[in-house]
Structures are given as C-alpha cells and as structure tokens.
Motif scaffolding. Structure first.
Motif, short mmCIF file in Angstrom:
data_model
loop_
_atom_site.label_atom_id
_atom_site.label_comp_id
_atom_site.label_asym_id
_atom_site.label_seq_id
_atom_site.Cartn_x
_atom_site.Cartn_y
_atom_site.Cartn_z
N ALA A 54 0.84 -1.19 0.00
CA ALA A 54 0.00 0.00 0.00
C ALA A 54 0.88 1.24 0.00
CB ALA A 54 -0.90 0.00 1.24
N THR A 55 1.98 1.17 0.72
CA THR A 55 2.89 2.31 0.81
C THR A 55 3.35 2.74 -0.58
OG1 THR A 55 3.61 1.44 2.93
CG2 THR A 55 5.01 3.11 1.93
N THR A 79 -2.79 7.36 12.77
CA THR A 79 -2.59 6.42 11.65
C THR A 79 -1.24 5.75 11.80
OG1 THR A 79 -2.58 6.16 9.24
CG2 THR A 79 -1.57 8.17 10.11
N TYR A 80 -1.01 4.80 10.90
CA TYR A 80 0.30 4.15 10.84
C TYR A 80 1.28 5.08 10.12
CZ TYR A 80 3.86 0.67 10.06
OH TYR A 80 5.04 0.00 10.04
N ALA A 82 3.17 4.84 7.63
CA ALA A 82 3.23 4.83 6.16
C ALA A 82 2.48 6.02 5.56
CB ALA A 82 2.62 3.53 5.61
N THR A 83 1.36 6.40 6.15
CA THR A 83 0.53 7.48 5.63
C THR A 83 1.33 8.79 5.55
OG1 THR A 83 -1.20 6.42 6.96
CG2 THR A 83 -1.81 8.44 5.81
N VAL A 125 -7.96 8.03 6.44
CA VAL A 125 -7.64 6.63 6.75
C VAL A 125 -8.90 5.98 7.33
CG1 VAL A 125 -6.23 5.11 8.19
CG2 VAL A 125 -5.22 7.20 7.24
N SER A 191 -4.15 -2.28 1.44
CA SER A 191 -2.96 -3.06 1.80
C SER A 191 -3.33 -4.53 1.91
CB SER A 191 -2.40 -2.58 3.14
OG SER A 191 -1.37 -3.48 3.55
N HIS A 193 -0.94 -6.59 3.23
CA HIS A 193 0.09 -7.04 4.17
C HIS A 193 -0.44 -8.23 4.99
CE1 HIS A 193 2.12 -6.88 8.13
NE2 HIS A 193 3.19 -6.65 7.39
N GLU A 202 2.73 -9.76 1.27
CA GLU A 202 2.93 -8.33 1.10
C GLU A 202 2.21 -7.97 -0.18
OE1 GLU A 202 4.33 -6.22 3.15
OE2 GLU A 202 5.78 -7.35 4.34
N PHE A 344 -3.32 3.27 17.29
CA PHE A 344 -1.88 3.38 17.07
C PHE A 344 -1.31 4.28 18.15
CE2 PHE A 344 -3.64 2.84 12.73
CZ PHE A 344 -2.90 1.75 12.31
C1 LIG Z 1 -0.75 -1.43 6.97
C2 LIG Z 1 -0.97 0.02 6.74
C3 LIG Z 1 -0.35 0.72 5.70
C4 LIG Z 1 0.77 0.14 4.89
O1 LIG Z 1 0.48 -0.97 4.19
P1 LIG Z 1 1.68 -1.76 3.45
O2 LIG Z 1 0.97 -2.66 2.50
O3 LIG Z 1 2.42 -2.49 4.51
O4 LIG Z 1 2.52 -0.76 2.77
C5 LIG Z 1 -0.72 2.03 5.43
N1 LIG Z 1 -1.64 2.65 6.20
C6 LIG Z 1 -2.23 2.03 7.24
C7 LIG Z 1 -3.25 2.78 8.04
C8 LIG Z 1 -1.90 0.71 7.56
O5 LIG Z 1 -2.44 0.12 8.62
#
Ligand SMILES: *Cc1c(COP(=O)(O)O)cnc(C)c1O
Length: 403
Positions: A54-55, A79-80, A82-83, A125, A191, A193, A202, A344
């Motif tokens: 997703a990233t 959020t995580y 990555a955002t 998100v 994602s 993951h 992944e 989180f």
């Molecule tokens: C898991 C997650 C991502 C990242 O997903 P990946 O596939 O690992 O890059 C991005 N945003 C949120 C809110 C997530 O929980």
C-alpha cells in the motif's frame, strides 16, 4: 498463547501457490492481471493496479499528482507511519489533523480548518475498517476548488481541485452509502500485508476512480510503466515472440506485484464475502455481546446508518484510565497468554515527526483515544473458546488495575 492476527494459510492457498510455481510464470503476469480485474469488479471502481505494498501505491499516486516540496497533504494524526512517510518521501509537508472521538476517523471539521492554498491532497484513513465521512470530505474538495493552486503538473490542472486519496489499508470490503471502499473517492489504496483482512503476504492495490475526463484505463497503463522501471513493456509482453525490444521512457520505480503473491490474493478474494467477512463479523459480534455489560469499557463502532466496517480491528477503549494504567492492563493480558496490540501510538509524537517540530499535545482526541486503546485479536481461525479466553483475560486485567 492466543496470537493477535495470524494469516489464514490452508491447503487451498498452498495449492494455488504451488500451481503458480509450476506454471512457469512467477512474477507479474496472468494471475496479477486477473486479481486486478476481480478487485475492480468487487469494488465497483474504474481500474485497479496491484503493487507490492500500500505504501508504494500511496507514494506513486502522490508522484502522479506532482506533489512536491512546498505542498501540503492533510492526514490524520491517528494512523500508521506509512501514511505520513510517503508525504515526506516526495518532499511535501504532512499536515496532521485530529480525529473524531467516537470512531477514530479523521475529523471533517479539522480537515476544513487545515486547508490552505498549498493543500494538494487529503488522505483519510478508514481506521479499523470503518469508512470515513466521504460525502463531506469529497464535498470539501469542491467547496475549496477556488483555493486550489495547480502547479504545472497536468493532472493537477485537469482535476483543478484537491485530490482525495484514501488510505484504505484497513477497509477492503467495507461499505458506505451502498458503495464499497475503493469506489468512494478519486483514488483509494488497499494493503494486503500479512496482518490485513485480505492478504497476499505483502501487497497492495491502487483503485482508480477518477472523474471524467480522466481516462482511468490510460492512467492504469501509465502507472504500470512508472512502477516497473519506466520500461514500456512488462516481462510477460517481452516474452511474446519477436517482442524483445523495449524502451525506458522514465526513471521508474520498482514495486510490481508478483503472480506468486497474486495467487494468494485470488483465493482470498474468492472467499472474502461468503466466508472471511462472515467469520470476522461473528468474532466482532461475539466480543460485543460478551463485553457490552461492562460499563468500564467503550466498544468500537462497527456499523452506522451509512457505514459497515469490514471488521479489521476490534479497538476497545477502557474508560477513565491513563496510559500507564492501560499499559499495565496490557501486561496482565499478555500474562494470561493473550496477544493484544495498540493501534496506534500518535504519529506526531514519534521521534522522527517530533524532531520535525510536531507537537503531539496538539492532537487531543488522538492522544486520548490512543492512551486508552487495546486492540483484541481478530483472525479467521480464532475459536469461540479462544474469544471467551480473550474476554476473561481483558476483564480480569481491568479488575486488577482499576480498583
Ligand atoms: C498497513 C498500513 C499501511 C501500509 O500498508 P503496506 O501494505 O504495509 O505498505 C498504510 N496505512 C495504514 C493505516 C496501515 O495500517
């Protein structure tokens, strides 16, 4: 030990992966293309591009929209990483805003306050699998059309407003006003993951749903090139007889999905609605039934008039505890051999963002929700017996800490 969120790996998945290995084609090819087509059918969007995360999908869409230094991207503080990290990768500024107290999702009122002439993208998100308030968020992009200053990027000029790029990492299969996640905004990114509802180990998918006159099919083709070295033909096309010559049309990235992982996704998608989601709803309903009489607990929102979650997380909150007490509760839960998690920790308070000057205290609801949150295990293979063990462990741990 009851695990938190192991993937569902059964014979069906194993057989499909082995079949892919034996097929002679393991990287991007027929299975990835079929998976993309099936996601588009499922979500009801226009075109879908599968990638290795997703990233990668979020970042490639920021780049597609020409987001760069001097630009701002509005994201929730809850959020995580990555955002926000992808905003940093393209050189722009993440503008964190606070969330709703009830459902953990980005606050529409706070987004509105944060919009400036530098705002290029809003990235909501869908926390835990519950869609954000998309009617209102999409409306903001229209309302502030006149404030939007397009750069020389052709896509910014064409859209002529803020892009709504949903971080739908949690919300595959969620519903909002009769539509599915993936078809609720201009672009959404899922994602796959290992811990997510639908996994490919992944992986991720960009679901394109841009308004006319954008040609989503053409954008899809262009993104295939941008995510595979900028090469004008993919590996499969190059194997066609006499089709060996290729060109590099840009300095592209490398984040394509492989057929090996798409094979897992195809099996997962096939049984998603009639099996996975039914089981996840059962788990969540069971937790709610067993926990609802305990007035010290605040149960998560899974459904509203307009929304249905896809039950990615069960974010329980304990009323009137501070962070230290919550951490103690978690310790007791682990001592009872149950794995839990916190989704989180407030992102503006993490070292990297703190060092950039963000102040976590500016996000009061985020801090409050985060400090009282405990995510309970939700995974396909959890048994009713294990759910009861989790519930007992939580209640007994709360008893120990709240006297
Ligand atoms: C898991 C997650 C991502 C990242 O997903 P990946 O596939 O690992 O890059 C991005 N945003 C949120 C809110 C997530 O929980």
């Amino acid at each position: 030990m009851i695990p938190f969120s192991p993937p569902r790996i059964d014979d069906k998945i194993c057989n499909e992966v082995v079949a892919t290995l034996k097929s002679g084609w393991i990287t991007t090819g027929p299975r990835t293309k079929l998976f993309e087509k099936k996601i588009t059918e499922y979500c009801g969007n226009k075109n879908t591009l599968c990638l290795n995360s997703a990233t990668a999908g979020l970042e490639i869409m920021l780049r597609w929209f020409g987001v760069r230094e001097g630009d701002e991207v509005i994201i929730p503080a809850y959020t995580y990483s990555a955002t926000a990290n992808v905003v940093i990768h393209v050189g722009a500024k993440p503008v964190f805003v606070d969330i709703n107290a009830n459902d953990f999702n980005i606050s529409v009122a706070e987004i509105e306050k944060a919009i400036t002439s530098k705002t290029k993208v809003i990235m909501p998100v869908d926390f835990g699998g519950l869609p954000c308030d998309y009617s209102e968020i999409n409306e903001l992009a229209i309302k502030y059309k006149n404030k939007f200053v397009a750069s020389d990027n052709a896509n910014q000029k064409q859209l002529g407003r803020i892009l709504i790029l949903s971080d739908s990492a949690h919300s595959f299969g969620a519903n909002y006003k009769g539509k599915k996640a993936g078809a609720l905004t201009d672009v959404s990114v899922f994602s796959f993951h290992a811990v997510k509802n639908l996994t490919t180990a992944e992986g991720g998918a960009v679901t394109l749903n841009l308004p006319s006159p954008f040609d989503n099919e053409a954008i899809y083709k262009q993104l295939c090139v941008s995510t595979l070295h900028g090469q004008d033909k993919d590996a499969l096309a190059k194997t066609q007889k006499g089709n060996w010559r290729y060109d590099i049309v840009e300095a592209g990235y490398k984040c394509n999905m492989t057929d090996l992982t798409a094979a897992i996704g195809l099996v997962e998608l096939e049984r998603y609605d009639n099996d996975t989601l039914i089981k996840r709803k059962h788990i969540v309903d069971t937790y709610i039934n067993l926990l609802k009489t305990d007035t010290r607990l605040e149960l998560p929102v899974m459904e509203t008039k307009d929304k249905t979650s896809c039950y990615h997380l069960f974010p329980l909150r304990i009323k009137n505890v501070n962070e230290t007490q919550r951490d103690e509760i978690i310790k007791h839960v682990f001592d009872a051999d149950v794995s839990v998690n916190v989704h989180f920790l407030p992102l503006p308070g993490m070292s990297f963002y703190k060092n950039l000057g963000y102040k976590v205290e500016d996000y009061k609801v985020t801090c409050n929700n985060s400090s009282r949150e405990i995510s309970l295990p939700v995974f396909y293979d959890i048994t009713d017996e294990q759910i009861k063990t989790v519930v007992n462990a939580v209640i007994e741990s709360v008893n120990k800490v709240i006297k």
